[in-house]
Design a protein around this motif. Structure first.
Motif, PDB file in Angstrom:
ATOM      1  N   THR A  70       0.840  -1.200   0.000  1.00 33.00           N
ATOM      2  CA  THR A  70       0.000   0.000   0.000  1.00 33.00           C
ATOM      3  C   THR A  70       0.875   1.249   0.000  1.00 33.00           C
ATOM      4  N   GLU A  71       1.889   1.250   0.854  1.00 40.10           N
ATOM      5  CA  GLU A  71       2.784   2.419   0.920  1.00 40.10           C
ATOM      6  C   GLU A  71       3.571   2.590  -0.382  1.00 40.10           C
ATOM      7  N   VAL A  72       4.040   1.471  -0.946  1.00 37.41           N
ATOM      8  CA  VAL A  72       4.792   1.545  -2.210  1.00 37.41           C
ATOM      9  C   VAL A  72       3.921   2.167  -3.302  1.00 37.41           C
ATOM     10  N   LYS A  73       2.680   1.693  -3.431  1.00 35.53           N
ATOM     11  CA  LYS A  73       1.797   2.202  -4.495  1.00 35.53           C
ATOM     12  C   LYS A  73       1.392   3.659  -4.252  1.00 35.53           C
ATOM     13  N   GLU A  74       1.262   4.062  -2.986  1.00 35.14           N
ATOM     14  CA  GLU A  74       0.940   5.464  -2.695  1.00 35.14           C
ATOM     15  C   GLU A  74       2.095   6.381  -3.056  1.00 35.14           C
ATOM     16  N   ARG A  75       3.302   5.940  -2.752  1.00 37.30           N
ATOM     17  CA  ARG A  75       4.488   6.761  -3.016  1.00 37.30           C
ATOM     18  C   ARG A  75       4.848   6.776  -4.502  1.00 37.30           C
ATOM     19  N   GLU A  80       5.613  -1.483 -10.186  1.00 37.10           N
ATOM     20  CA  GLU A  80       4.836  -2.718 -10.290  1.00 37.10           C
ATOM     21  C   GLU A  80       5.183  -3.597  -9.095  1.00 37.10           C
ATOM     22  N   VAL A  81       4.164  -4.066  -8.392  1.00 37.36           N
ATOM     23  CA  VAL A  81       4.371  -4.889  -7.199  1.00 37.36           C
ATOM     24  C   VAL A  81       3.955  -6.331  -7.485  1.00 37.36           C
ATOM     25  N   ILE A  82       4.839  -7.249  -7.144  1.00 38.20           N
ATOM     26  CA  ILE A  82       4.562  -8.681  -7.285  1.00 38.20           C
ATOM     27  C   ILE A  82       4.539  -9.267  -5.873  1.00 38.20           C
ATOM     28  N   VAL A  83       3.446  -9.900  -5.514  1.00 33.44           N
ATOM     29  CA  VAL A  83       3.315 -10.507  -4.193  1.00 33.44           C
ATOM     30  C   VAL A  83       3.685 -11.981  -4.278  1.00 33.44           C
ATOM     31  N   ILE A  84       4.526 -12.416  -3.318  1.00 32.82           N
ATOM     32  CA  ILE A  84       4.858 -13.839  -3.208  1.00 32.82           C
ATOM     33  C   ILE A  84       4.463 -14.264  -1.799  1.00 32.82           C
ATOM     34  N   ARG A  98      -6.844  -5.578  -5.589  1.00 28.39           N
ATOM     35  CA  ARG A  98      -7.553  -4.304  -5.352  1.00 28.39           C
ATOM     36  C   ARG A  98      -6.570  -3.174  -5.057  1.00 28.39           C
ATOM     37  N   LYS A  99      -5.455  -3.523  -4.429  1.00 25.78           N
ATOM     38  CA  LYS A  99      -4.459  -2.509  -4.085  1.00 25.78           C
ATOM     39  C   LYS A  99      -3.491  -2.232  -5.234  1.00 25.78           C
ATOM     40  N   GLY A 100      -3.735  -2.857  -6.384  1.00 28.09           N
ATOM     41  CA  GLY A 100      -2.939  -2.532  -7.564  1.00 28.09           C
ATOM     42  C   GLY A 100      -1.745  -3.416  -7.808  1.00 28.09           C
ATOM     43  N   VAL A 101      -1.748  -4.621  -7.223  1.00 30.75           N
ATOM     44  CA  VAL A 101      -0.637  -5.547  -7.428  1.00 30.75           C
ATOM     45  C   VAL A 101      -0.620  -6.025  -8.879  1.00 30.75           C
ATOM     46  N   PHE A 102       0.576  -6.158  -9.452  1.00 29.90           N
ATOM     47  CA  PHE A 102       0.704  -6.617 -10.826  1.00 29.90           C
ATOM     48  C   PHE A 102       0.398  -8.102 -10.928  1.00 29.90           C
TER      49      PHE A 102
END
Length: 131
Positions: A70-75, A80-84, A98-102
């Motif tokens: 969330t903080e990364v996408k706000e800043r 592009e964020v990849i969640v593992i 929903r939070k914009g993860v790639f």
């Protein structure tokens, strides 16, 4: 330090083996990679500079991956964020998206799988920046 022309990647995972495995493989592919095991350290770093791609775990002590992304996408909305995660559920996947993860990868994943996702994220990042 930013290396011009290189795609920058920040890896955050509290399991050192993940970064130990990923960082050299990605550097070999020509990426500029920084790895962190503690979310507080990674958070401090993303407050100092923007990365093209962030790869983050979800379940960690302190700031968890959801707060971190969330903080990364706000800043930096272009990052592009990849969640593992080893705790993949439909709920976490939906919330991440929903939070914009790639993309969202369940552990364990193959090196080739994450490299493919990184290439796609890199292409989208470059397209967004007009490179």
């Amino acid at each position: 330090m930013t290396v011009p022309g290189k795609t920058s990647i920040l890896i955050l995972d509290d399991e050192p083996i993940v970064s130990k495995r990923l960082q050299p493989a990605l550097e070999k592919k020509g990426y500029e990679v920084e790895s962190y095991f503690r979310s507080a350290d990674a958070l401090e770093r993303v407050r100092q500079r923007n990365f093209d791609i962030v790869i983050t775990d979800l379940k960690m002590e302190g700031v968890d991956g959801m707060q971190f992304l969330t903080e990364v996408k706000e800043r930096s909305p272009r990052t592009e964020v990849i969640v593992i995660t080893g705790f993949a559920t439909m709920e976490t996947a939906k919330e991440s998206l929903r939070k914009g993860v790639f993309d969202f990868l369940a552990k364990p994943f193959k090196l080739g799988e994450i490299q493919e996702v990184i290439q796609k994220a890199e292409a989208r990042s470059r397209q967004a920046s007009g490179d």
